[in-house]
Motif scaffolding. Sequence first.
Motif, PDB file in Angstrom:
ATOM      1  N   SER A   1       0.858  -1.182   0.000  1.00  0.00           N
ATOM      2  CA  SER A   1       0.000   0.000   0.000  1.00  0.00           C
ATOM      3  C   SER A   1       0.896   1.235   0.000  1.00  0.00           C
ATOM      4  O   SER A   1       1.897   1.285   0.711  1.00  0.00           O
ATOM      5  CB  SER A   1      -0.932   0.012   1.217  1.00  0.00           C
ATOM      6  OG  SER A   1      -0.187   0.157   2.417  1.00  0.00           O
TER       7      SER A   1
ATOM      8  N   LEU B   1      -4.021  10.222  -1.097  1.00  0.00           N
ATOM      9  CA  LEU B   1      -4.318   9.183  -2.073  1.00  0.00           C
ATOM     10  C   LEU B   1      -3.673   7.883  -1.603  1.00  0.00           C
ATOM     11  O   LEU B   1      -2.481   7.853  -1.292  1.00  0.00           O
ATOM     12  CB  LEU B   1      -3.764   9.574  -3.444  1.00  0.00           C
ATOM     13  CG  LEU B   1      -3.840   8.529  -4.553  1.00  0.00           C
ATOM     14  CD1 LEU B   1      -5.290   8.243  -4.932  1.00  0.00           C
ATOM     15  CD2 LEU B   1      -3.040   8.976  -5.773  1.00  0.00           C
TER      16      LEU B   1
ATOM     17  N   LEU C   1      -3.084   3.846  -2.662  1.00  0.00           N
ATOM     18  CA  LEU C   1      -3.139   2.812  -3.686  1.00  0.00           C
ATOM     19  C   LEU C   1      -2.699   1.504  -3.054  1.00  0.00           C
ATOM     20  O   LEU C   1      -1.633   1.431  -2.444  1.00  0.00           O
ATOM     21  CB  LEU C   1      -2.221   3.163  -4.865  1.00  0.00           C
ATOM     22  CG  LEU C   1      -2.453   4.522  -5.536  1.00  0.00           C
ATOM     23  CD1 LEU C   1      -1.456   4.719  -6.674  1.00  0.00           C
ATOM     24  CD2 LEU C   1      -3.881   4.648  -6.040  1.00  0.00           C
TER      25      LEU C   1
ATOM     26  N   ALA D   1      -8.283   1.861  -4.772  1.00  0.00           N
ATOM     27  CA  ALA D   1      -7.740   3.203  -4.592  1.00  0.00           C
ATOM     28  C   ALA D   1      -8.708   4.024  -3.742  1.00  0.00           C
ATOM     29  O   ALA D   1      -9.930   3.837  -3.811  1.00  0.00           O
ATOM     30  CB  ALA D   1      -7.524   3.880  -5.946  1.00  0.00           C
TER      31      ALA D   1
ATOM     32  N   TRP E   1      -7.112   1.227  -9.476  1.00  0.00           N
ATOM     33  CA  TRP E   1      -6.001   1.813 -10.206  1.00  0.00           C
ATOM     34  C   TRP E   1      -5.282   0.725 -10.996  1.00  0.00           C
ATOM     35  O   TRP E   1      -5.431  -0.463 -10.739  1.00  0.00           O
ATOM     36  CB  TRP E   1      -5.026   2.526  -9.261  1.00  0.00           C
ATOM     37  CG  TRP E   1      -4.229   1.618  -8.372  1.00  0.00           C
ATOM     38  CD1 TRP E   1      -4.623   1.055  -7.194  1.00  0.00           C
ATOM     39  CD2 TRP E   1      -2.895   1.150  -8.604  1.00  0.00           C
ATOM     40  NE1 TRP E   1      -3.626   0.277  -6.673  1.00  0.00           N
ATOM     41  CE2 TRP E   1      -2.546   0.310  -7.509  1.00  0.00           C
ATOM     42  CE3 TRP E   1      -1.952   1.364  -9.616  1.00  0.00           C
ATOM     43  CZ2 TRP E   1      -1.306  -0.306  -7.410  1.00  0.00           C
ATOM     44  CZ3 TRP E   1      -0.720   0.742  -9.516  1.00  0.00           C
ATOM     45  CH2 TRP E   1      -0.410  -0.072  -8.428  1.00  0.00           C
TER      46      TRP E   1
ATOM     47  N   ARG F   1       0.389   5.934 -13.223  1.00  0.00           N
ATOM     48  CA  ARG F   1      -0.680   5.180 -12.581  1.00  0.00           C
ATOM     49  C   ARG F   1      -2.008   5.815 -12.994  1.00  0.00           C
ATOM     50  O   ARG F   1      -2.160   7.039 -12.877  1.00  0.00           O
ATOM     51  CB  ARG F   1      -0.521   5.260 -11.062  1.00  0.00           C
ATOM     52  CG  ARG F   1       0.080   4.027 -10.415  1.00  0.00           C
ATOM     53  CD  ARG F   1       1.558   3.891 -10.431  1.00  0.00           C
ATOM     54  NE  ARG F   1       2.414   4.577  -9.530  1.00  0.00           N
ATOM     55  CZ  ARG F   1       2.632   4.269  -8.248  1.00  0.00           C
ATOM     56  NH1 ARG F   1       1.937   3.358  -7.643  1.00  0.00           N
ATOM     57  NH2 ARG F   1       3.566   4.899  -7.557  1.00  0.00           N
TER      58      ARG F   1
ATOM     59  N   ILE G   1      -5.917   6.109 -12.174  1.00  0.00           N
ATOM     60  CA  ILE G   1      -6.814   5.888 -11.050  1.00  0.00           C
ATOM     61  C   ILE G   1      -8.218   6.255 -11.495  1.00  0.00           C
ATOM     62  O   ILE G   1      -8.450   7.376 -11.969  1.00  0.00           O
ATOM     63  CB  ILE G   1      -6.383   6.737  -9.841  1.00  0.00           C
ATOM     64  CG1 ILE G   1      -4.898   6.477  -9.531  1.00  0.00           C
ATOM     65  CG2 ILE G   1      -7.233   6.427  -8.638  1.00  0.00           C
ATOM     66  CD1 ILE G   1      -4.117   7.706  -9.230  1.00  0.00           C
TER      67      ILE G   1
END
Length: 281
Positions: free
Chosen positions: A23, A42, A44, A53, A72, A79, A81
């Motif tokens: 993470s 944020l 992920l 996400a 994501w 990346r 998202i």
Amino acid sequence: MCFASCGKEPDGKYVGEIFDWESEVFQARSLRIEGQDYFLQLILRQVGQEMPAELLFRQQKTNKEKLRTGTWRMGDGKRVIAFPDGKEVQEYFLYKKGSRFVLEDRWGLVDDNGSMFVLIRNKGKSRKRSFPITFTFDSDGEAHFTSQALPKGISGEWQMIDKRVAASFLDVGTGERQKYFLFWKGDHLAIEKLTMYLPFFHKYYVRLPDEAKASGPFFAKELREGFDSGRFGERHEASHDNQTWIPIEKVKGFEPGSRRLKRKNWMYHTVFDDPPVLKPR
């Protein structure tokens, strides 16, 4: 200092473990938007095959929060998202710039000063995981690599470059190529750098000749699946730019086993601050 093993050729099996982010938490502690100060976070994650996400906006004066959840994936050097927004999907893009990260959307995200949304990775809140890896080096220059993601392994080749070992592996199914650069640490091998080459293939919009609005975009494989299921027919046309249209059956990669039209390769480097060590087995 160069050990006696410096520059020698590897032989046999070497095992170790490598770390990857489970993470990642990215934060912008103060963004001035429409006269208000906001905190942005944020997150992920990678949970098996799922990649959830979360995007949090908090107004600092009132502590009022807005949380969005989505998914994501790795995109073209960024990346990607995606957050559901009613019938639509809103996409954001995260990419690295120096030691920081930039978050943007298709229209450009800026604060009241006209600056981009710049985030930092919160290493204290981010979490890594380890998984085993195995390299096998043959004397004829062939190599084999297995990991948790590739339990059956993939084959490749290795060579010596400036007293270091360079091992390259190609996943035929995805077209992804991994290249590892290793150096000797006593009788052990250590991974100095990993370079990933990931191909990106054209996507296509689809329409009937008398239709003004097209659907898509789709990969060539998805076009074939739609054709086989009856969703698309011989009259359908395809275009990768919404301008030049060709019969759907003329799309490269439409026929099973044929080669797809590749747009370009995306290359990503990982230099390990704490090089993973591989021990002979």
